[in-house]
Design an enzyme around this catalytic site. Sequence first.
Site, PDB file in Angstrom:
ATOM      1  N   HIS A 185       0.839  -1.213   0.000  1.00 21.24           N
ATOM      2  CA  HIS A 185       0.000   0.000   0.000  1.00 21.24           C
ATOM      3  C   HIS A 185       0.868   1.255   0.000  1.00 21.24           C
ATOM      4  O   HIS A 185       0.455   2.293   0.519  1.00 21.24           O
ATOM      5  CB  HIS A 185      -0.988  -0.014   1.173  1.00 21.24           C
ATOM      6  CG  HIS A 185      -2.040  -1.071   1.007  1.00 21.24           C
ATOM      7  ND1 HIS A 185      -3.164  -0.876   0.251  1.00 21.24           N
ATOM      8  CD2 HIS A 185      -2.108  -2.345   1.449  1.00 21.24           C
ATOM      9  CE1 HIS A 185      -3.909  -1.984   0.260  1.00 21.24           C
ATOM     10  NE2 HIS A 185      -3.274  -2.903   0.974  1.00 21.24           N
TER      11      HIS A 185
ATOM     12  N   GLY B 139      -4.228 -12.700  -4.601  1.00 25.61           N
ATOM     13  CA  GLY B 139      -3.322 -11.581  -4.322  1.00 25.61           C
ATOM     14  C   GLY B 139      -2.024 -11.680  -5.100  1.00 25.61           C
ATOM     15  O   GLY B 139      -1.000 -11.151  -4.685  1.00 25.61           O
TER      16      GLY B 139
ATOM     17  N   SER C 227      -3.076 -11.721 -11.000  1.00 22.51           N
ATOM     18  CA  SER C 227      -3.408 -12.358 -12.276  1.00 22.51           C
ATOM     19  C   SER C 227      -3.999 -11.336 -13.242  1.00 22.51           C
ATOM     20  O   SER C 227      -3.781 -11.429 -14.453  1.00 22.51           O
ATOM     21  CB  SER C 227      -4.382 -13.516 -12.056  1.00 22.51           C
ATOM     22  OG  SER C 227      -5.542 -13.060 -11.390  1.00 22.51           O
TER      23      SER C 227
ATOM     24  N   GLU D  62      -6.809  -0.917 -16.163  1.00 23.97           N
ATOM     25  CA  GLU D  62      -7.377  -1.329 -14.867  1.00 23.97           C
ATOM     26  C   GLU D  62      -8.061  -0.146 -14.174  1.00 23.97           C
ATOM     27  O   GLU D  62      -9.178  -0.259 -13.671  1.00 23.97           O
ATOM     28  CB  GLU D  62      -6.252  -1.883 -13.980  1.00 23.97           C
ATOM     29  CG  GLU D  62      -6.704  -2.340 -12.622  1.00 23.97           C
ATOM     30  CD  GLU D  62      -6.837  -3.860 -12.498  1.00 23.97           C
ATOM     31  OE1 GLU D  62      -6.176  -4.575 -13.253  1.00 23.97           O
ATOM     32  OE2 GLU D  62      -7.615  -4.296 -11.634  1.00 23.97           O
TER      33      GLU D  62
ATOM     34  N   ASP E 200       1.962  -3.769  -9.672  1.00 22.88           N
ATOM     35  CA  ASP E 200       1.742  -5.088 -10.263  1.00 22.88           C
ATOM     36  C   ASP E 200       2.130  -5.108 -11.740  1.00 22.88           C
ATOM     37  O   ASP E 200       2.788  -6.040 -12.216  1.00 22.88           O
ATOM     38  CB  ASP E 200       0.271  -5.505 -10.116  1.00 22.88           C
ATOM     39  CG  ASP E 200      -0.220  -5.392  -8.678  1.00 22.88           C
ATOM     40  OD1 ASP E 200       0.631  -5.313  -7.773  1.00 22.88           O
ATOM     41  OD2 ASP E 200      -1.444  -5.382  -8.469  1.00 22.88           O
TER      42      ASP E 200
HETATM   43  C1  GLA Z   1      -2.927  -4.340  -5.091  1.00 16.76           C
HETATM   44  C2  GLA Z   1      -2.781  -3.189  -6.073  1.00 16.76           C
HETATM   45  C3  GLA Z   1      -1.349  -2.633  -6.026  1.00 16.76           C
HETATM   46  C4  GLA Z   1      -0.929  -2.299  -4.587  1.00 16.76           C
HETATM   47  C5  GLA Z   1      -1.222  -3.476  -3.660  1.00 16.76           C
HETATM   48  C6  GLA Z   1      -0.967  -3.147  -2.211  1.00 16.76           C
HETATM   49  O1  GLA Z   1      -2.125  -5.418  -5.501  1.00 16.76           O
HETATM   50  O2  GLA Z   1      -3.063  -3.626  -7.383  1.00 16.76           O
HETATM   51  O3  GLA Z   1      -1.252  -1.499  -6.853  1.00 16.76           O
HETATM   52  O4  GLA Z   1      -1.540  -1.135  -4.142  1.00 16.76           O
HETATM   53  O5  GLA Z   1      -2.555  -3.920  -3.776  1.00 16.76           O
HETATM   54  O6  GLA Z   1       0.384  -2.947  -1.990  1.00 16.76           O
END
Ligand code: GLA
Length: 395
Positions: free
Chosen positions: A40, A129, A132, A165, A177
């Site tokens: 985060h 988490g 994908s 997204e 990600d």
């Molecule tokens: C998800 C979001 C990322 C990031 C994480 C938390 O994976 O897609 O951008 O904020 O949560 O670190």
Amino acid sequence: MSSAVPLAREAVFAAFRKATNQAPEAAAYAPGRVNLIGEHTDYNEGFVLPAAVDRGVALAARRVPGDTFTLHAVDFGDSCAFPRAPLERNPKHSWADYFKGVAWALLKRGINVPACEAAITGDIPRGAGLSSSAAYEVATVLLFQTLGGFELSSLEVAQLAREAENGFVGVACGIMDQMASAFGEQGKALLLDCRSLARETVAIPPGLRIVVVNSGVRHSLASSEYNKRRAECEEGVRIMASSLPGVTALRDVEPEQMARLAPALPPLVRKRCRHVVSENARVGQAVTAMRSGDTTRLKTLMAASHVSLRDDYEVSCPELDILVDLALPLPYCHGARLTGAGFGGSTVNLVEADAVGTFSETIVSGYRQHSGRAAEIHVFEPSAGARVLPTARTM
Ligand code: GLA
């Protein structure tokens, strides 16, 4: 326990042939990711330390005349067709929204996307988490790039995937990600500055394996809670900026400044900001620990990250806490914390290579005993990022 087998080019080619009776003319693959520390922090313009994993999403396609896209989600046994315009989300085939989102983001930039028939398949667990959806979006950008014959840098690929997204799928995620999926490197984690997008690789300490434990729990409030956290961080920035000129994101706040200004913040906002500011500092400390082989320090930092996510950011859940509490006392485990957004999903663990079997058995039985649930174990290799897969046309 599943072993880490990367999705073979053959799998998506076979899937495409099965769905269409034809050979694909373009194909692309992108990996999911696991985040070692820095949770985060990306949307607060801070630091993250993810690694691309050896599982992901692959697409194969052929251009078709006209303006209609046809998609086959091999793993769902579902197909759908839609026109180039208007591109709209469809809850009946929500898996297609990511593909549409990428087409939408490219068209918005004035890049023409050829109509095509495509097959999608993946071997990265969904809803765990492990990003994908970012893998799917990044692979889709590469697919269109190959089909359309245009050039994009890896940075543009990641940015377009995120735009899909944020702007189309409607999830207000940060850039971690998509960057991890685009820039992953074999054997390495990626230290990413989410403001400048500068990157450095950091080797995984020798002898340690990345073991991900999927809690099997996914909370439906994840997306609205995620957006609430973002808003709380923004409120903290607004308040702190009045006494700290130049602060435009929590990234700009040092831990000492946070401690000094804490009384000026509403209690909830104070906790959220304290997590982000302390987590940012932990990323730098974890990189130092990894580079000097100080796994004791690394374990302490990952444990502190989990506590901060649990108590200050409040994105953990009892199942993730059980998994971390089971892992931390094990002497061959050198780090355990929740990974990704939280609200369910997975933990990431750094485990001595020759103890992975014992670790997995201990966690699976302990988790069953304490939660009544089945934990799913994945041993991941940090891997190279997204790539175009050769076809008869591109070879
Ligand atoms: C998800 C979001 C990322 C990031 C994480 C938390 O994976 O897609 O951008 O904020 O949560 O670190």
